[in-house]
Each structure stands twice: as structure tokens, then as C-alpha cells.
Design a protein around this motif. Structure first.
Motif, mmCIF file in Angstrom:
data_model
loop_
_atom_site.group_PDB
_atom_site.id
_atom_site.type_symbol
_atom_site.label_atom_id
_atom_site.label_comp_id
_atom_site.label_asym_id
_atom_site.label_seq_id
_atom_site.Cartn_x
_atom_site.Cartn_y
_atom_site.Cartn_z
ATOM 1 N N GLY A 296 -5.912 23.064 -2.595
ATOM 2 C CA GLY A 296 -4.489 23.331 -2.566
ATOM 3 C C GLY A 296 -4.260 24.822 -2.459
ATOM 4 O O GLY A 296 -5.159 25.617 -2.737
ATOM 5 N N SER B 100 -0.597 19.955 -4.950
ATOM 6 C CA SER B 100 0.477 20.885 -4.596
ATOM 7 C C SER B 100 1.533 20.842 -5.685
ATOM 8 O O SER B 100 1.951 19.754 -6.103
ATOM 9 C CB SER B 100 1.101 20.500 -3.248
ATOM 10 O OG SER B 100 2.179 21.356 -2.921
ATOM 11 N N ASN B 101 1.942 22.028 -6.147
ATOM 12 C CA ASN B 101 2.953 22.120 -7.209
ATOM 13 C C ASN B 101 2.616 21.239 -8.411
ATOM 14 O O ASN B 101 3.489 20.607 -9.012
ATOM 15 C CB ASN B 101 4.333 21.753 -6.665
ATOM 16 C CG ASN B 101 4.817 22.725 -5.607
ATOM 17 O OD1 ASN B 101 4.630 23.939 -5.724
ATOM 18 N ND2 ASN B 101 5.430 22.206 -4.549
ATOM 19 N N SER C 32 -1.041 26.121 -6.969
ATOM 20 C CA SER C 32 -0.854 24.667 -6.932
ATOM 21 C C SER C 32 -1.231 23.974 -8.230
ATOM 22 O O SER C 32 -0.899 22.807 -8.431
ATOM 23 C CB SER C 32 -1.662 24.071 -5.769
ATOM 24 O OG SER C 32 -3.039 24.356 -5.925
ATOM 25 N N PHE D 142 -0.597 20.599 4.316
ATOM 26 C CA PHE D 142 0.092 21.752 3.757
ATOM 27 C C PHE D 142 0.950 22.491 4.770
ATOM 28 O O PHE D 142 1.865 23.203 4.394
ATOM 29 C CB PHE D 142 -0.913 22.671 3.053
ATOM 30 C CG PHE D 142 -1.465 22.055 1.813
ATOM 31 C CD1 PHE D 142 -0.693 21.957 0.662
ATOM 32 C CD2 PHE D 142 -2.741 21.520 1.786
ATOM 33 C CE1 PHE D 142 -1.183 21.348 -0.491
ATOM 34 C CE2 PHE D 142 -3.258 20.922 0.654
ATOM 35 C CZ PHE D 142 -2.478 20.834 -0.501
#
Length: 234
Positions: free
Chosen positions: A37, A201-202, A41, A230
Motif C-alpha cells: 500500500g 489503503s487508509n 496506508s 491504487f
């Protein structure tokens, strides 16, 4: 067979900001997992929790059946994303330090690994290149008889020749009864060693599964899949 790592509903918050959101995965012995990521992330946060260096906000993490704590720390060898060895230390000093600090440290393996990665034992950290420091830290990490090795961006900032040597070191020196998690965003250079991959992600898992099956299902390599996933989120 009991998994090396079992994570269920893992959450981490910094104040009101979520860093990890309901992460769940299982890692069996002999597997190498690519944790991928962009920066920020949640990869490092995940590894630090598994290593027992940070406390989770919710969910469970077990290492070989042990909840993260004193016992689990004995089973985990963590390679952080930045050098932690004092600049005055030589490679030999660092090996002696780890040998004194960790009861499972194999000094003979460490010296063999120094030779394999072509690193002189009398060179101080202050005189080492980025790639040399990475090789030293990798040597220290893999000279422990751990069950779970956590490598946080082990290829960051090193040249392609050093990357190849570092990847060879990872593949050739770890115990098949243990498992490895490698966090990276340099997917192309390292994807061939992954048995499993997890895109994050996040703080959320976007995709998690067997690397070979994903290549077959998606009709592309892991690097191309990473770019596709991404790019769509940028």
C-alpha cells in the motif's frame, strides 16, 4: 497446524482518527506475505501492533496462539523501516549487542550472513551506505530463531543491486517453519517471493489472497494489479 499469525477485526485509532479498520488475516507456517500500500496506508502500524510495540484499539492478534504480549514478543523479529543501531557501532558490535539482548540470537548464523551479503564486520554504521545498513539490519533480524519476521520496507532507498542481494538473503535464510511479512511499495522488485498478498489503503484491506491465484484470476502480475488498484484511488 496452528497459524503463525491470526488477526481478527483489528482496529487502531489515534484519537478519533482511524489507522486500521477491521483487519482480518491468517498466516500459516512457511508463507511469505506481501503487505502492500502507499505511504500512510497503515502498514507500519499493523507491524508494530503484531510486534507488540503498539496497543490495538480493538480486535485480536495472536502469534502462535499467544495473544500479543510478553510471550509473543519472544516469537517475533521486527525489522523497522529505519536504522536503529548507533552510528559508532561496527557490524561486529551490533552482532554482539543482539547476542547479549536476545536469547534466541544465533551469532554463528549472523557471521555467515555477513559473509553472504558481503559486509565487512569492522565497518562502522557511520561509514555504511544505505544498502549496507539494510543488509546489516536484515542480518540482525534473521539471525534470531523467530516464528514471525516482520520487515518494514526493507528495500526502501537502496539501489537495484543491493535490492537483489537483500531479496536473495530473505529467500535463502529464513526457516520454513516460520513466516514472513514484508511491507513494500516497490512491488516489481520483490513480488516473485510472495506466497500471499494483502493490499491495504487508509487502514482497510482492499484485497487479500494467494498471489498465484490472483495472477491467474486477474490476468496480470501483482505489480500491475497494485498499479491498477491504487491508480483508481488516486
Amino acid at each position: 497446524m496452528e497459524p503463525i499469525l491470526y488477526v481478527n477485526g483489528l482496529q487502531k485509532r489515534y484519537g478519533t482518527k482511524p489507522a486500521l479498520v477491521n483487519i482480518s488475516l491468517t498466516l500459516e507456517p512457511g508463507r511469505i506475505l506481501g503487505l502492500m500500500g502507499p505511504n500512510g496506508s497503515g502498514k507500519t502500524t499493523f507491524m508494530k501492533i503484531a510486534a507488540g510495540l503498539q496497543k490495538e484499539s480493538g480486535g485480536t492478534v495472536h502469534i502462535c496462539g499467544n495473544q500479543v504480549g510478553i510471550e509473543s514478543k519472544k516469537l517475533v523479529s521486527f525489522l523497522p523501516d529505519r536504522n536503529i543501531m548507533p552510528r559508532w557501532m561496527t557490524a561486529e558490535d551490533a552482532i554482539d549487542y543482539y547476542h547479549d539482548f536476545f536469547t534466541d540470537f544465533d551469532i554463528h548464523k549472523a557471521l555467515e550472513m555477513l559473509d553472504f551479503v558481503r559486509l565487512e564486520k569492522n565497518v562502522p554504521v557511520s561509514a555504511m551506505s544505505k544498502g549496507m545498513v539494510e543488509k546489516l539490519n536484515l542480518t540482525l533480524c534473521f539471525s534470531r530463531k523467530a516464528k514471525l519476521y516482520l520487515l518494514d520496507e526493507p528495500l526502501g532507498g537502496v539501489d537495484p543491486v543491493a535490492r537483489e542481494r537483500i531479496v536473495s538473503t530473505i529467500v535463502q535464510t529464513y526457516n520454513p517453519e516460520s513466516s514472513i511479512i514484508v511491507s513494500t511499495h516497490l512491488v516489481h522488485d520483490i513480488e516473485h517471493m510472495f506466497n500471499d498478498v494483502c493490499f491495504i489503503s487508509n487502514g482497510e484491506v482492499l484485497l487479500y489472497g494467494n498471489a498465484e491465484q490472483l495472477r491467474a484470476e486477474r490476468g496480470m502480475d501483482i505489480d500491475a494489479l497494485y498499479i491498477q488498484m491504487f491508480r483508481d484511488r488516486s
